[in-house]
Scaffold this active site. Structure first.
Site, PDB file in Angstrom:
ATOM      1  CE  LYS A 156      45.161  35.246 -41.839  1.00 41.01           C
ATOM      2  NZ  LYS A 156      45.103  33.768 -41.842  1.00 41.01           N
ATOM      3  CG  ASP A 179      45.041  33.153 -36.309  1.00 40.09           C
ATOM      4  OD1 ASP A 179      44.566  33.520 -35.207  1.00 40.09           O
ATOM      5  OD2 ASP A 179      45.993  32.353 -36.393  1.00 40.09           O
TER       6      ASP A 179
END
Length: 212
Positions: free
Chosen positions: A120, A138
């Site tokens: 991420k 996320d």
């Protein structure tokens, strides 16, 4: 959900926010890397408050490394997991200097080789700092992808892969900004604002009629 509905959802989010940007404050790729690393399990607001004091003092790998863990902690101790984050940031600075001439690398492999940098974080840095069409998933985007059925998946990687497949090329650069802001302010976890949602008629969440 069919592809035409997915494209309509993305097009509406784009029209509602034509020029999205991250809410983390930064001025260089290095500052962005540090800010994103600090933002894990923390709010952008809390990170911005910390980096507003930190970056004027240490905004390069050399200066940050000079602080050391003990010198960095007072700037970030209001952020969750600050001790492990301080360790990772300082070690990252050392590796940036040793392996990359003090520059933030522009490949996923090199970024993910840095301490505390997962997929991420790497996706955010590649997208925001280097304009690569990556999609960082996320908790907000994971929720939105599953709730709306735009990109359902059991893991963040599954949601990411689905989004990559179904998103038209012209939208990929900004998609994760649209989705994170949508999840943060409209399609919230506890009380989603369905009555104010620009994609309410396209969303396939079965509970949306009871929300508002």
């Amino acid at each position: 959900m069919n592809d035409s509905k997915r494209k309509a959802i993305i097009a509406r989010l784009a029209a509602a926010n034509p020029s999205p940007r991250t809410e983390l404050n930064y001025s260089t790729p290095f500052e962005l890397l540090v800010a994103v690393a600090l933002s894990a399990q923390a709010t952008d607001k809390s990170v911005n408050a910390a980096t507003a004091r930190l970056f004027p003092v240490a905004n390069t790998p050399e200066k940050m490394l000079g602080l050391g863990e003990d010198g960095l902690i007072p700037y970030i101790q209001t952020i969750g997991l600050f001790r492990s984050k301080a360790r990772h940031v300082i070690e990252t600075c050392r590796l940036l200097l040793e392996r990359h001439g003090g520059e933030v690398p522009q490949t996923r492999e090199a970024l993910e080789a840095l301490p505390g940098v997962g997929r991420k974080t790497a996706n955010v840095v590649l997208n925001v700092a280097f304009n690569q069409p990556t999609i960082a998933v996320d908790t907000h985007i994971f929720r939105v992808g599953n709730r709306t059925r735009l990109a359902p998946g059991k893991t963040p990687r599954e949601v990411e892969d689905k989004l990559v497949r179904v998103t038209p090329a012209e939208y990929k650069l900004d998609l994760h900004h649209w989705l994170i802001l949508f999840g943060r302010y409209t399609c919230t976890a506890r009380k989603p604002k369905c009555a104010d949602c620009v994609i309410a008629d396209l969303c396939e969440w079965p509970d949306k009629g009871a929300r508002g």
